[in-house]
Design a protein around this motif. Structure first.
Motif, mmCIF file in Angstrom:
data_model
loop_
_atom_site.group_PDB
_atom_site.id
_atom_site.type_symbol
_atom_site.label_atom_id
_atom_site.label_comp_id
_atom_site.label_asym_id
_atom_site.label_seq_id
_atom_site.Cartn_x
_atom_site.Cartn_y
_atom_site.Cartn_z
ATOM 1 N N GLY A 48 -8.233 8.282 -9.173
ATOM 2 C CA GLY A 48 -7.985 6.855 -8.965
ATOM 3 C C GLY A 48 -8.364 6.037 -10.186
ATOM 4 O O GLY A 48 -7.654 5.101 -10.567
ATOM 5 N N GLU A 49 -9.474 6.406 -10.813
ATOM 6 C CA GLU A 49 -9.880 5.704 -12.033
ATOM 7 C C GLU A 49 -8.863 5.940 -13.154
ATOM 8 O O GLU A 49 -8.559 5.039 -13.934
ATOM 9 C CB GLU A 49 -11.263 6.202 -12.460
ATOM 10 C CG GLU A 49 -11.829 5.482 -13.668
ATOM 11 C CD GLU A 49 -13.234 5.942 -14.006
ATOM 12 O OE1 GLU A 49 -13.751 5.523 -15.067
ATOM 13 O OE2 GLU A 49 -13.809 6.721 -13.211
ATOM 14 N N PRO A 106 -11.612 9.887 -6.356
ATOM 15 C CA PRO A 106 -12.130 8.767 -7.153
ATOM 16 C C PRO A 106 -11.841 8.909 -8.645
ATOM 17 O O PRO A 106 -11.496 7.932 -9.319
ATOM 18 C CB PRO A 106 -13.642 8.804 -6.865
ATOM 19 C CG PRO A 106 -13.750 9.445 -5.522
ATOM 20 C CD PRO A 106 -12.671 10.481 -5.503
ATOM 21 N N ARG A 148 0.977 4.203 -2.835
ATOM 22 C CA ARG A 148 0.830 5.619 -2.508
ATOM 23 C C ARG A 148 2.012 6.419 -3.035
ATOM 24 O O ARG A 148 1.841 7.516 -3.577
ATOM 25 C CB ARG A 148 0.705 5.799 -0.994
ATOM 26 C CG ARG A 148 0.485 7.245 -0.576
ATOM 27 C CD ARG A 148 0.242 7.350 0.914
ATOM 28 N NE ARG A 148 1.376 6.930 1.696
ATOM 29 C CZ ARG A 148 1.391 5.875 2.500
ATOM 30 N NH1 ARG A 148 0.329 5.106 2.611
ATOM 31 N NH2 ARG A 148 2.469 5.560 3.185
ATOM 32 N N ARG A 201 -6.049 9.788 -2.434
ATOM 33 C CA ARG A 201 -6.381 10.779 -1.400
ATOM 34 C C ARG A 201 -5.180 11.009 -0.480
ATOM 35 O O ARG A 201 -4.889 12.152 -0.101
ATOM 36 C CB ARG A 201 -7.594 10.297 -0.598
ATOM 37 C CG ARG A 201 -8.166 11.337 0.357
ATOM 38 C CD ARG A 201 -9.449 10.848 0.996
ATOM 39 N NE ARG A 201 -10.530 10.728 0.018
ATOM 40 C CZ ARG A 201 -11.014 9.567 -0.408
ATOM 41 N NH1 ARG A 201 -10.510 8.423 0.040
ATOM 42 N NH2 ARG A 201 -11.993 9.537 -1.280
ATOM 43 N N VAL A 219 -6.335 2.725 -9.744
ATOM 44 C CA VAL A 219 -6.242 2.332 -8.330
ATOM 45 C C VAL A 219 -7.476 2.859 -7.604
ATOM 46 O O VAL A 219 -8.287 3.600 -8.169
ATOM 47 C CB VAL A 219 -4.964 2.902 -7.663
ATOM 48 C CG1 VAL A 219 -3.714 2.372 -8.348
ATOM 49 C CG2 VAL A 219 -4.966 4.428 -7.704
ATOM 50 N N SER A 220 -7.614 2.468 -6.340
ATOM 51 C CA SER A 220 -8.727 2.967 -5.548
ATOM 52 C C SER A 220 -8.487 4.420 -5.161
ATOM 53 O O SER A 220 -7.393 4.965 -5.353
ATOM 54 C CB SER A 220 -8.909 2.118 -4.280
ATOM 55 O OG SER A 220 -7.814 2.324 -3.399
ATOM 56 N N ALA A 221 -9.500 5.038 -4.587
ATOM 57 C CA ALA A 221 -9.389 6.450 -4.219
ATOM 58 C C ALA A 221 -8.484 6.659 -3.015
ATOM 59 O O ALA A 221 -7.945 7.752 -2.826
ATOM 60 C CB ALA A 221 -10.784 7.022 -3.925
ATOM 61 N N THR A 222 -8.301 5.610 -2.195
ATOM 62 C CA THR A 222 -7.558 5.784 -0.941
ATOM 63 C C THR A 222 -6.108 6.227 -1.150
ATOM 64 O O THR A 222 -5.687 7.239 -0.578
ATOM 65 C CB THR A 222 -7.597 4.493 -0.106
ATOM 66 O OG1 THR A 222 -8.966 4.208 0.218
ATOM 67 C CG2 THR A 222 -6.799 4.660 1.183
ATOM 68 N N ARG A 251 0.825 -1.197 0.000
ATOM 69 C CA ARG A 251 0.000 0.000 0.000
ATOM 70 C C ARG A 251 0.865 1.256 0.000
ATOM 71 O O ARG A 251 0.598 2.214 -0.715
ATOM 72 C CB ARG A 251 -0.917 -0.009 1.225
ATOM 73 C CG ARG A 251 -1.786 1.237 1.334
ATOM 74 C CD ARG A 251 -2.733 1.110 2.494
ATOM 75 N NE ARG A 251 -3.486 2.340 2.695
ATOM 76 C CZ ARG A 251 -4.388 2.525 3.630
ATOM 77 N NH1 ARG A 251 -4.669 1.534 4.461
ATOM 78 N NH2 ARG A 251 -5.031 3.661 3.756
#
Length: 278
Positions: A107-108, A104, A79, A118, A112-115, A75
């Motif tokens: 991320g798209e 979001p 990041r 962010r 990847v995801s929004a996390t 993770r």
């Protein structure tokens, strides 16, 4: 051994060497010195309490897997990659000053995801590149010529004295060893890609200040340098290839002056280098 009295009406009860029955009195050694029973270790107590607490909550602690370290490392790696990608997009002008971008949506874009997006944007907010817009996302900060001039002034106050000191003390062979990095900036400039050149440019400057042996200086100078590379409001999304080549050529000229210990040229080059976004 002193007998104890049975208050229930029976005869005296002789305390055995293993302690009094059911009283919890410490057992005695010959000579009347009580022996303290062995105490459980703190980690054993914590382990037992944890199991008990887990059982109370209905958790099956006996079957829990160990902490998933690879997942945490992965993770953090994602990041970091997203942060690098956002910085590149910022320098390249792909993130427009004044525009709001949602985690979001980004991320798209990166798959990847929004996390992690962010989290990376929060880091950029700390660096001053973006600002948080509640319930919407992050707005790219709008900078003008004044902000760039202020950064140039701060950089000059820090970097010119340092470079003059290094010019007096660092042996010529140490400067010569940096020529491959200076040549790399020329190749990056030749590509015409602003983001590619920006990274190569900062790598060269970090190597210069690393010769000071002051890691705090290296980090502060690099942060100021990075911020100076952000695009200005209304400026073209990319610098002309000829501008990048002119900037990169100054690196080799600076090394020549440092090797010759020509302090006047060093002062002029370092100060003039801040006029652009390098």
């Amino acid at each position: 051994m002193t007998p104890s009295t049975d208050t229930s009406g029976g005869g005296p009860v002789q305390q055995s060497i293993h302690g009094s029955a059911g009283t919890g009195v410490p057992e005695a050694r010959p000579g009347g010195v009580p022996r303290v029973p062995p105490q459980p270790r703190a980690q054993d107590v914590d382990r037992e309490r944890g199991v008990a607490a887990g059982a109370t909550r209905g958790e099956h602690t006996h079957s829990e897997p160990p902490m998933p370290r690879p997942r945490l490392v992965q993770r953090a790696s994602v990041r970091g990659q997203i942060l690098d990608a956002l910085r590149t997009a910022l320098v390249a002008g792909e993130l427009t000053p004044g525009e709001v971008y949602s985690a979001p949506a980004l991320g798209e874009r990166f798959g990847v995801s929004a996390t992690p997006v962010r989290e990376a944007m929060q880091q950029l907010a700390l660096e001053g590149a973006v600002e948080v817009v509640p319930n919407r996302g992050f707005r790219v900060v709008e900078r003008g010529a004044r902000e760039l001039a202020e950064l140039a002034e701060v950089r000059a106050l820090i970097e010119i004295p340092v470079m003059l000191r290094l010019a007096r003390t660092v042996p010529a062979e140490r400067w010569t060893a940096l020529r491959p990095l200076a040549e790399a900036t020329l190749r990056a400039a030749s590509s015409g890609c602003r983001a590619t050149y920006a990274e190569s440019d900062r790598t060269f400057h970090r190597a210069l200040f690393a010769l000071s042996g002051n890691q705090q200086l290296v980090q502060i100078a690099d942060d100021l340098h990075r911020r100076a590379q952000w695009p200005l409001v209304g400026a073209p999304s990319s610098r002309a290839r000829t501008d990048l080549l002119t900037d990169a050529t100054e690196h080799t000229t600076l090394l020549d002056a440092l090797i010759a210990r020509d302090l006047d040229v060093v002062r002029s080059l370092v100060g003039g280098h801040f006029a652009g976004t390098s």
